[in-house]
Design a protein around this motif. Sequence first.
Motif, PDB file in Angstrom:
ATOM      1  N   GLY A   8      76.453  45.462 123.129  1.00 17.87           N
ATOM      2  CA  GLY A   8      75.141  45.961 122.704  1.00 17.87           C
ATOM      3  C   GLY A   8      75.370  47.074 121.689  1.00 17.87           C
TER       4      GLY A   8
ATOM      5  N   PRO B   7      66.919  46.869 121.800  1.00 14.20           N
ATOM      6  CA  PRO B   7      67.170  45.604 122.484  1.00 14.20           C
ATOM      7  C   PRO B   7      66.175  45.322 123.613  1.00 14.20           C
ATOM      8  CG  PRO B   7      69.226  46.763 122.141  1.00 14.20           C
ATOM      9  CD  PRO B   7      68.137  47.703 121.722  1.00 14.20           C
TER      10      PRO B   7
ATOM     11  N   ARG C 121      77.228  50.242 124.874  1.00 11.30           N
ATOM     12  CA  ARG C 121      76.512  49.337 125.775  1.00 11.30           C
ATOM     13  C   ARG C 121      77.001  47.886 125.660  1.00 11.30           C
ATOM     14  NH1 ARG C 121      72.801  52.482 123.047  1.00 11.30           N
ATOM     15  NH2 ARG C 121      71.852  54.133 124.314  1.00 11.30           N
ATOM     16  N   LEU C 122      76.760  47.140 126.736  1.00 11.73           N
ATOM     17  CA  LEU C 122      76.981  45.699 126.680  1.00 11.73           C
ATOM     18  C   LEU C 122      76.057  45.021 127.677  1.00 11.73           C
ATOM     19  CD1 LEU C 122      79.459  44.669 129.131  1.00 11.73           C
ATOM     20  CD2 LEU C 122      80.340  46.640 127.910  1.00 11.73           C
ATOM     21  N   GLY C 123      75.872  43.732 127.463  1.00 17.03           N
ATOM     22  CA  GLY C 123      75.082  42.933 128.398  1.00 17.03           C
ATOM     23  C   GLY C 123      76.030  42.170 129.298  1.00 17.03           C
TER      24      GLY C 123
ATOM     25  N   ILE D 251      69.884  41.526 123.072  1.00 19.32           N
ATOM     26  CA  ILE D 251      71.079  41.545 122.219  1.00 19.32           C
ATOM     27  C   ILE D 251      71.536  40.127 121.902  1.00 19.32           C
ATOM     28  CG2 ILE D 251      71.845  43.848 122.953  1.00 19.32           C
ATOM     29  CD1 ILE D 251      73.900  42.496 124.791  1.00 19.32           C
TER      30      ILE D 251
ATOM     31  N   GLU E 296      67.422  43.371 128.509  1.00 22.30           N
ATOM     32  CA  GLU E 296      68.471  43.941 127.672  1.00 22.30           C
ATOM     33  C   GLU E 296      69.391  42.826 127.154  1.00 22.30           C
ATOM     34  OE1 GLU E 296      69.151  47.035 126.598  1.00 22.30           O
ATOM     35  OE2 GLU E 296      67.711  48.230 127.733  1.00 22.30           O
ATOM     36  N   CYS E 297      69.743  41.902 128.029  1.00 23.82           N
ATOM     37  CA  CYS E 297      70.638  40.808 127.618  1.00 23.82           C
ATOM     38  C   CYS E 297      69.978  39.917 126.569  1.00 23.82           C
ATOM     39  CB  CYS E 297      71.068  39.992 128.836  1.00 23.82           C
ATOM     40  SG  CYS E 297      72.242  40.882 129.902  1.00 23.82           S
TER      41      CYS E 297
ATOM     42  N   ARG F 218      72.492  45.411 132.682  1.00 23.95           N
ATOM     43  CA  ARG F 218      72.902  46.210 131.532  1.00 23.95           C
ATOM     44  C   ARG F 218      74.137  47.005 131.938  1.00 23.95           C
ATOM     45  NH1 ARG F 218      68.575  51.086 131.526  1.00 23.95           N
ATOM     46  NH2 ARG F 218      69.326  51.253 129.400  1.00 23.95           N
TER      47      ARG F 218
END
Lengths: 410, 410
Positions: B141, B251, B145-147, B84, B80-81, B96
């Motif tokens: 993200g 992603p 969402r974010l990484g 993005i 996931e990281c 994630r």
Amino acid sequence: MTKTILVICDGLADRPIRELGNKTPLEVAKTPNLDQIAIDGISGMMHPVDVGVRPGSDAAHLALFGYDPKEYYSGRGPFECLGIGMDLKSDDVALRANVATLDEQGEIIDRRAGRIDSTQSVVDYLGEIEIDGVKFIMKPGLSHRLGLIVRGNGLSHLVSNRDPKKVGVLPSEVKALDDTAQARFTAQVLNKFAQAVTGKLKDTSFNQERISQGLLPANTILFRGAGRLPNNLPSFKEKYGLHSAAIAAGPLYRGIAKALGMNIIFFPPQAGVTGKPDSNIKAKIDKAIELTSEYDFIFVHIKAADSLAEDGNFLGKVEFIEKIDQAIKSLVDHPEILVAITADHTTACELKIHTADPVPLTIRGLGVRTDDLQAYSERECVKGQLGHIRGIHLMPILVDILGLSTMYGA
Amino acid sequence: MTKTILVICDGLADRPIRELGNKTPLEVAKTPNLDQIAIDGISGMMHPVDVGVRPGSDAAHLALFGYDPKEYYSGRGPFECLGIGMDLKSDDVALRANVATLDEQGEIIDRRAGRIDSTQSVVDYLGEIEIDGVKFIMKPGLSHRLGLIVRGNGLSHLVSNRDPKKVGVLPSEVKALDDTAQARFTAQVLNKFAQAVTGKLKDTSFNQERISQGLLPANTILFRGAGRLPNNLPSFKEKYGLHSAAIAAGPLYRGIAKALGMNIIFFPPQAGVTGKPDSNIKAKIDKAIELTSEYDFIFVHIKAADSLAEDGNFLGKVEFIEKIDQAIKSLVDHPEILVAITADHTTACELKIHTADPVPLTIRGLGVRTDDLQAYSERECVKGQLGHIRGIHLMPILVDILGLSTMYGA
């Protein structure tokens, strides 16, 4: 006791060929006898080594005899050497070799020294060579081939090939394939051996004579496929309790059979058993049937479908498959024998190489489950009751059909 | 050289649905182009990870690219990281994360902070956080969402999730999943990080503003899927010698492709490639065909059949499959390309989850063996010549069809 004949048709399976109406040679060939075996038997597809794995004939044959190549296979050399009648000790490193022609700069002109018809003079001239306490023992194979055994202390089979398998380049330097002193030492003595042999062969009278006849001299030896016989290799008899014989013309197949303790059956030259498209296959099948009075299990190897496919000769392959079919008639007439017919791998005429596509397998015998197949082919055998199996499953299935397998659990 | 396009339709396969007359969406959908690929090709059923194993999309995709997840998969975070656009070092632990809403008692009201449309303000406000010598790096993200990358010495990815995946409860305490000092330390700093972040976000101006607008504040971060990039991950190019590109909107899929060294292809916003049911699939397939002039292997990921099935929307899934089929027409018109069409797992509309049921696979290309199939579906592909394979077999089979696989044995 029911007797078993396993017929392995080398490279029998194929991919669809445009010129054959997108059919395989096996689908196009008229094979009433193979079809009858499939009608009377149980069929399926076999992945000789594993799904998606492109098998060499050596690894595939070991798997078909129930010996997982991941455990028992280290290189082709030992089987080739055994197959030409060399005696192999368990610590020997064995390689397959060719005599070849180098030019003045040491580059390879011809990997087979003009397809020289025998290596006998080379082997006789060199005799037994010893370097740094290691013995190099050679024996002629077919035409340009020979077997090479490296015998001594502190050796390893984990060394690379001298044969680069192409021309216009120097022979490859042999290198250690792992970080052990044994592998480094073996690579070193093999390089010294190659240098010594090349020096000795340079001005021999038989090479002078070849040159004067306009032929390429046999002035070096290229070798590859270093391997050892596994220490822990149980014989076929120990593994299955079956007394076995092998009918095969090629040294590799004889060598594998010998490694497993099978008795190798020889034919007189006039029998016409050659391993080539002209081979007398019927003589082999009929001999196998005859041998059921003496042996429990007879392995018959039929070579030429593979060679023809590697030449891209799909029409020749169709014709040869029809010749196999004629020979199989004798097995149709012996329903009391347990018969398995298969291939060791697919050889695709279009690519001229082995491929990983699974091979058709049919097993015919009293008490065997049957299915609704009407023909023996790649497309038909998919529909069989055996489903998809791996090569190492074949022997356990045969032994179990015979009622001889050991129980897992109680 | 023959070029290859692999189309993975996420969650394409299904179970029979009563309202569809006990047929699957793929059986009900009108798919003349998918059917034509199946008629021209070889089909079978694929167990993405293994028989009876319910696959996540991450593990399934790794397997389909030939990377055994048992060896290479530790968690979804790193993919996931990467997906993005974060830079990942081999010792980083990656997760994630979501921004979420806690009430006054610290219980989760909403796991997505009212489906906030971006985490940019949260990430900007927090900046880079350092606790006990460990850095916490974040990047927005899609939407909520974010990484999250955890960077420092003595870390482990073997820690549990903070995200309990339900509301009305406190976030979970992060715990060590094994008995090492590294796992205990990582759990400890992650808990400290969560506490620090929750404190900092409480009274930010952007949360005050959201509250004044009647929106839920983004007052904490929930994270899960801790993992590391395997040190020993060979690139797709190293493994198969194929120069590859990936067309994927999500992603995760971009991240996996990036981890394997595939080139990620981006579309301008006006192309309409969204990863949602409205996505311009035809643009993706046509781009893949165009890319065959530059790449050996193109992976196309199509997402929405999975999302629709997870919503239980079987009619939407049928409609989306028909849309996929329209796009596949371009591949029917390019018989010179080796095409594989499959799914990464079954997503059952009735259960709204991934299931372990195998997925249909069809491979179409010059020289490929064919079978007697008349359609592309779960029921039909069972009859295909490929039989049942595992996900990790797909790439070896494709590489072998191309004639590029290495031989096992000689």
